[in-house]
Design an enzyme around this catalytic site. Structure first.
Site, PDB file in Angstrom:
ATOM      1  N   LYS A   6       2.081  -3.302   7.441  1.00  0.00           N
ATOM      2  CA  LYS A   6       2.373  -3.496   6.009  1.00  0.00           C
ATOM      3  C   LYS A   6       3.826  -3.100   5.730  1.00  0.00           C
ATOM      4  CE  LYS A   6       0.017  -4.575   2.985  1.00  0.00           C
ATOM      5  NZ  LYS A   6      -0.369  -5.895   2.414  1.00  0.00           N
TER       6      LYS A   6
ATOM      7  N   TYR B  60      -2.060  -0.467  11.003  1.00  0.00           N
ATOM      8  CA  TYR B  60      -2.177  -1.143   9.692  1.00  0.00           C
ATOM      9  C   TYR B  60      -0.961  -0.849   8.819  1.00  0.00           C
ATOM     10  CZ  TYR B  60      -3.349  -1.592   4.745  1.00  0.00           C
ATOM     11  OH  TYR B  60      -3.283  -1.881   3.397  1.00  0.00           O
TER      12      TYR B  60
ATOM     13  N   THR C  49       0.814  -1.217   0.000  1.00  0.00           N
ATOM     14  CA  THR C  49       0.000   0.000   0.000  1.00  0.00           C
ATOM     15  C   THR C  49       0.848   1.269   0.000  1.00  0.00           C
ATOM     16  OG1 THR C  49      -1.550   1.235   1.390  1.00  0.00           O
ATOM     17  CG2 THR C  49      -0.090  -0.239   2.537  1.00  0.00           C
ATOM     18  N   ASP C  50       0.244   2.361  -0.461  1.00  0.00           N
ATOM     19  CA  ASP C  50       0.939   3.659  -0.395  1.00  0.00           C
ATOM     20  C   ASP C  50       1.015   4.187   1.043  1.00  0.00           C
ATOM     21  OD1 ASP C  50      -1.765   4.319  -0.055  1.00  0.00           O
ATOM     22  OD2 ASP C  50      -1.813   5.817  -1.653  1.00  0.00           O
ATOM     23  N   GLU C  51       0.195   3.609   1.946  1.00  0.00           N
ATOM     24  CA  GLU C  51       0.154   4.140   3.323  1.00  0.00           C
ATOM     25  C   GLU C  51       1.478   3.964   4.054  1.00  0.00           C
ATOM     26  OE1 GLU C  51      -3.277   3.414   5.684  1.00  0.00           O
ATOM     27  OE2 GLU C  51      -4.630   3.524   3.980  1.00  0.00           O
TER      28      GLU C  51
HETATM   29  P1  NAD Z   1      -9.657  -7.257   2.049  1.00  0.00           P
HETATM   30  O1  NAD Z   1      -9.653  -6.959   3.505  1.00  0.00           O
HETATM   31  O2  NAD Z   1     -10.853  -6.993   1.238  1.00  0.00           O
HETATM   32  O3  NAD Z   1      -9.296  -8.788   1.825  1.00  0.00           O
HETATM   33  C1  NAD Z   1      -8.299  -9.458   2.559  1.00  0.00           C
HETATM   34  C2  NAD Z   1      -8.476 -10.960   2.334  1.00  0.00           C
HETATM   35  O4  NAD Z   1      -7.430 -11.622   3.045  1.00  0.00           O
HETATM   36  C3  NAD Z   1      -9.802 -11.502   2.849  1.00  0.00           C
HETATM   37  O5  NAD Z   1     -10.364 -12.373   1.905  1.00  0.00           O
HETATM   38  C4  NAD Z   1      -9.426 -12.248   4.115  1.00  0.00           C
HETATM   39  O6  NAD Z   1     -10.265 -13.335   4.397  1.00  0.00           O
HETATM   40  C5  NAD Z   1      -7.997 -12.706   3.781  1.00  0.00           C
HETATM   41  N1  NAD Z   1      -7.186 -12.932   4.973  1.00  0.00           N
HETATM   42  C6  NAD Z   1      -7.044 -12.093   6.042  1.00  0.00           C
HETATM   43  N2  NAD Z   1      -6.227 -12.665   6.944  1.00  0.00           N
HETATM   44  C7  NAD Z   1      -5.827 -13.855   6.435  1.00  0.00           C
HETATM   45  C8  NAD Z   1      -4.963 -14.879   6.890  1.00  0.00           C
HETATM   46  N3  NAD Z   1      -4.336 -14.807   8.061  1.00  0.00           N
HETATM   47  N4  NAD Z   1      -4.770 -15.969   6.097  1.00  0.00           N
HETATM   48  C9  NAD Z   1      -5.405 -16.071   4.909  1.00  0.00           C
HETATM   49  N5  NAD Z   1      -6.243 -15.134   4.431  1.00  0.00           N
HETATM   50  C10 NAD Z   1      -6.445 -14.028   5.185  1.00  0.00           C
HETATM   51  O7  NAD Z   1      -8.382  -6.498   1.483  1.00  0.00           O
HETATM   52  P2  NAD Z   1      -8.173  -5.799   0.062  1.00  0.00           P
HETATM   53  O8  NAD Z   1      -8.694  -4.418   0.133  1.00  0.00           O
HETATM   54  O9  NAD Z   1      -8.624  -6.714  -1.008  1.00  0.00           O
HETATM   55  O10 NAD Z   1      -6.581  -5.689   0.047  1.00  0.00           O
HETATM   56  C11 NAD Z   1      -5.787  -6.749  -0.469  1.00  0.00           C
HETATM   57  C12 NAD Z   1      -4.329  -6.388  -0.330  1.00  0.00           C
HETATM   58  O11 NAD Z   1      -4.062  -5.190  -1.047  1.00  0.00           O
HETATM   59  C13 NAD Z   1      -3.903  -6.112   1.111  1.00  0.00           C
HETATM   60  O12 NAD Z   1      -2.627  -6.655   1.294  1.00  0.00           O
HETATM   61  C14 NAD Z   1      -3.876  -4.595   1.215  1.00  0.00           C
HETATM   62  O13 NAD Z   1      -2.910  -4.182   2.151  1.00  0.00           O
HETATM   63  C15 NAD Z   1      -3.471  -4.220  -0.189  1.00  0.00           C
HETATM   64  N6  NAD Z   1      -3.958  -2.900  -0.656  1.00  0.00           N
HETATM   65  C16 NAD Z   1      -5.278  -2.577  -0.548  1.00  0.00           C
HETATM   66  C17 NAD Z   1      -5.719  -1.358  -1.057  1.00  0.00           C
HETATM   67  C18 NAD Z   1      -7.172  -0.941  -0.988  1.00  0.00           C
HETATM   68  O14 NAD Z   1      -7.493   0.202  -1.324  1.00  0.00           O
HETATM   69  N7  NAD Z   1      -8.088  -1.807  -0.593  1.00  0.00           N
HETATM   70  C19 NAD Z   1      -4.809  -0.487  -1.658  1.00  0.00           C
HETATM   71  C20 NAD Z   1      -3.464  -0.850  -1.734  1.00  0.00           C
HETATM   72  C21 NAD Z   1      -3.056  -2.085  -1.248  1.00  0.00           C
HETATM   73  O1  DAU Z   2      -4.185   3.946   0.420  1.00  0.00           O
HETATM   74  C1  DAU Z   2      -4.384   2.572   0.314  1.00  0.00           C
HETATM   75  C2  DAU Z   2      -5.243   2.096   1.454  1.00  0.00           C
HETATM   76  O2  DAU Z   2      -6.559   2.550   1.183  1.00  0.00           O
HETATM   77  C3  DAU Z   2      -5.218   0.587   1.644  1.00  0.00           C
HETATM   78  O3  DAU Z   2      -3.923   0.184   1.999  1.00  0.00           O
HETATM   79  C4  DAU Z   2      -6.217   0.160   2.727  1.00  0.00           C
HETATM   80  O4  DAU Z   2      -6.257  -1.241   2.810  1.00  0.00           O
HETATM   81  C5  DAU Z   2      -7.585   0.687   2.335  1.00  0.00           C
HETATM   82  O5  DAU Z   2      -8.533   0.356   3.333  1.00  0.00           O
HETATM   83  C6  DAU Z   2      -7.540   2.191   2.135  1.00  0.00           C
HETATM   84  O6  DAU Z   2      -7.278   2.872   3.379  1.00  0.00           O
HETATM   85  P1  DAU Z   2      -8.051   4.214   3.787  1.00  0.00           P
HETATM   86  O7  DAU Z   2      -7.967   4.365   5.244  1.00  0.00           O
HETATM   87  O8  DAU Z   2      -7.593   5.340   2.927  1.00  0.00           O
HETATM   88  O9  DAU Z   2      -9.530   3.794   3.282  1.00  0.00           O
HETATM   89  P2  DAU Z   2     -10.980   3.989   3.940  1.00  0.00           P
HETATM   90  O10 DAU Z   2     -11.964   3.545   2.924  1.00  0.00           O
HETATM   91  O11 DAU Z   2     -11.058   3.387   5.297  1.00  0.00           O
HETATM   92  O12 DAU Z   2     -11.066   5.569   4.099  1.00  0.00           O
HETATM   93  C7  DAU Z   2     -10.881   6.429   2.995  1.00  0.00           C
HETATM   94  C8  DAU Z   2     -10.931   7.865   3.505  1.00  0.00           C
HETATM   95  O13 DAU Z   2     -12.263   8.144   3.943  1.00  0.00           O
HETATM   96  C9  DAU Z   2     -10.036   8.112   4.705  1.00  0.00           C
HETATM   97  O14 DAU Z   2      -9.531   9.446   4.630  1.00  0.00           O
HETATM   98  C10 DAU Z   2     -10.982   8.008   5.900  1.00  0.00           C
HETATM   99  C11 DAU Z   2     -12.303   8.504   5.326  1.00  0.00           C
HETATM  100  N1  DAU Z   2     -13.517   7.900   5.906  1.00  0.00           N
HETATM  101  C12 DAU Z   2     -13.601   6.541   5.963  1.00  0.00           C
HETATM  102  C13 DAU Z   2     -14.712   5.940   6.491  1.00  0.00           C
HETATM  103  C14 DAU Z   2     -14.803   4.435   6.582  1.00  0.00           C
HETATM  104  C15 DAU Z   2     -14.568   8.706   6.345  1.00  0.00           C
HETATM  105  O15 DAU Z   2     -14.489   9.948   6.254  1.00  0.00           O
HETATM  106  N2  DAU Z   2     -15.665   8.102   6.857  1.00  0.00           N
HETATM  107  C16 DAU Z   2     -15.788   6.750   6.984  1.00  0.00           C
HETATM  108  O16 DAU Z   2     -16.822   6.273   7.502  1.00  0.00           O
END
Ligand code: NAD
Ligand code: DAU
Length: 353
Positions: free
Chosen positions: A164, A160, A134-136
């Protein structure tokens, strides 16, 4: 050698989109999904593949070394695409332990298992370990700071992102120490189909449809760089096929939007596309709530490297992607309704108390 792919976390949001795309484009490849089916994992996301030749789903934990060893060997895996993680910042604030366990210990377990498997296969040059990050990990930007590049120092701010970052460091070390063919990608915020209801965009879509408040944290001026999930998956495809071991690639949408603006765009789309909204205009539901502790102000990705070295650019602008996403949530009510479980409601009460 044909591709034999192990996808960890393939029942989650991005992992399942990745599996859909991969199986459609490369039907001769063999795909194994390993997923613990935590609250965020959903086998319904993979329903169309279960039982198909060339596809296997295994419910299990990436921390289970014996299981991972067995799968790598018996399925003759040459590529691991590692998505499995605890991924929600708000949950990491409530309970960081699971994040350290899955994101750090789980990634370490996979790395050790893959190292043994790769060595047992004479360090085969077709092997790859793709770590999806992730970019975080880069921390938070001020309004005028340049976007994160691959050389931006790590400065994670939440449990988180710290977990990562820890996993990224381990992956990097396995390349430098053992020569293991690892690649890291750091991506910005994804959105699209199969996104679990508690993240910002699906939460706003679903709350609008059920007439619930739309909780915006703080002043709503935090900025995220949104990428349609299909574009993320196409970038990962390019990285798997053409990326260089030991490299990191940043992936981003070049779509920076303030949260409040994004929520307003979603409300307008809902007003236009949803016939029976309980509250109209949907904007009336917007409610500013207490900020997330340690809330990162701005993320932005400089994706020059993947563009110039691998030829990847995103194809979907945020206006188009949000429309596709709103339409998906409108057309998949049965997918999300069952996810609003007692566990989800308990999490919701605790987070928005
Ligand atoms: P998600 O939470 O939707 O899915 C995570 C999956 O991993 C789920 O299916 C869960 O059951 C599985 N999981 C969790 N713990 C586990 C374990 N111990 N063993 C096996 N499986 C397990 O997450 P996502 O949003 O699809 O993100 C996927 C990956 O991409 C993550 O590594 C996250 O850090 C990264 N990422 C997410 C975003 C985003 O915006 N969602 C952006 C950049 C990177
Ligand atoms: O940047 C990549 C990341 O993006 C991934 O690594 C994470 O897995 C993914 O969950 C996401 O993280 P964020 O914290 O940016 O996503 P989230 O959807 O939780 O929140 C997006 C923005 O919206 C953040 O600034 C918080 C805000 N927010 C979120 C929720 C859930 C609100 O204002 N209200 C809300 O109820």
């Amino acid at each position: 050698m044909s591709t034999r792919l192990l996808v960890t976390g393939g029942a989650g949001f991005i992992g399942s989109n990745f599996v859909h795309r991969w199986c459609e484009l490369y039907p001769d490849d063999h795909v194994v999904v390993l997923d613990a089916l935590t609250y965020a994992g959903n086998i319904a996301n993979l329903a169309s593949f279960v039982g198909q030749e060339n596809f296997r789903f295994v419910q299990g934990n990436i921390c289970d070394r014996e299981l991972v060893d067995k799968l790598l060997e018996e399925e003759n895996i040459n590529i691991v695409a590692h998505f499995a993680a605890e991924s929600h910042v708000d949950r990491s604030i409530m309970g960081p332990g699971a994040f350290v366990q899955t994101n750090v210990v789980g990634t370490f377990t996979l790395l050790e298992a893959f190292r043994q498997h790769w060595e047992a296969n004479s360090k085969n040059g077709d092997f790859r370990f793709l770590h999806v990050s992730t970019d975080e990990v880069y921390g938070s930007l001020g309004t005028d700071d340049p976007a994160f590049s691959e050389t931006t120092p790590y400065a994670p701010n939440s449990p988180y992102s710290a977990s990562k970052a820890g996993s990224d460091h381990l992956v990097r070390a396995y390349y430098h120490t053992y020569g293991m063919p690892t690649i890291i990608t750091n991506c910005s915020n994804n959105y699209g189909p199969y996104h679990f209801p508690e993240k910002l965009i699906p939460l706003m879509c679903i709350n609008t449809l059920i007439g619930k408040a739309l909780p915006v944290y703080g002043d709503g001026k935090n900025v995220r760089d949104w990428l349609y999930v299909g574009d993320h998956c196409s970038a990962l495809d390019v990285v798997i096929h053409r990326g260089l071991p030991g490299e990191t690639y940043n992936i981003g949408g070049n779509n920076e939007v303030k949260n409040i603006h994004l929520v307003e765009m979603l409300c307008e789309l809902m007003d236009e596309l949803a016939p029976d909204l309980p509250v109209r205009p949907a904007k009336k539901l917007i409610t500013f709530v207490k900020d997330r502790p340690g809330h990162d102000r701005r993320y932005a990705i400089d994706a020059t490297k993947i563009k110039t070295q691998l030829g990847w650019t995103p194809s979907i602008k945020v206006e188009q992607g949000l429309r596709l996403t709103v339409e998906w949530y409108l057309n998949h009510r049965d997918w999300w309704e069952v996810l609003l479980s007692e566990e989800y409601k308990a999490y919701y009460r605790e987070n928005y108390r």
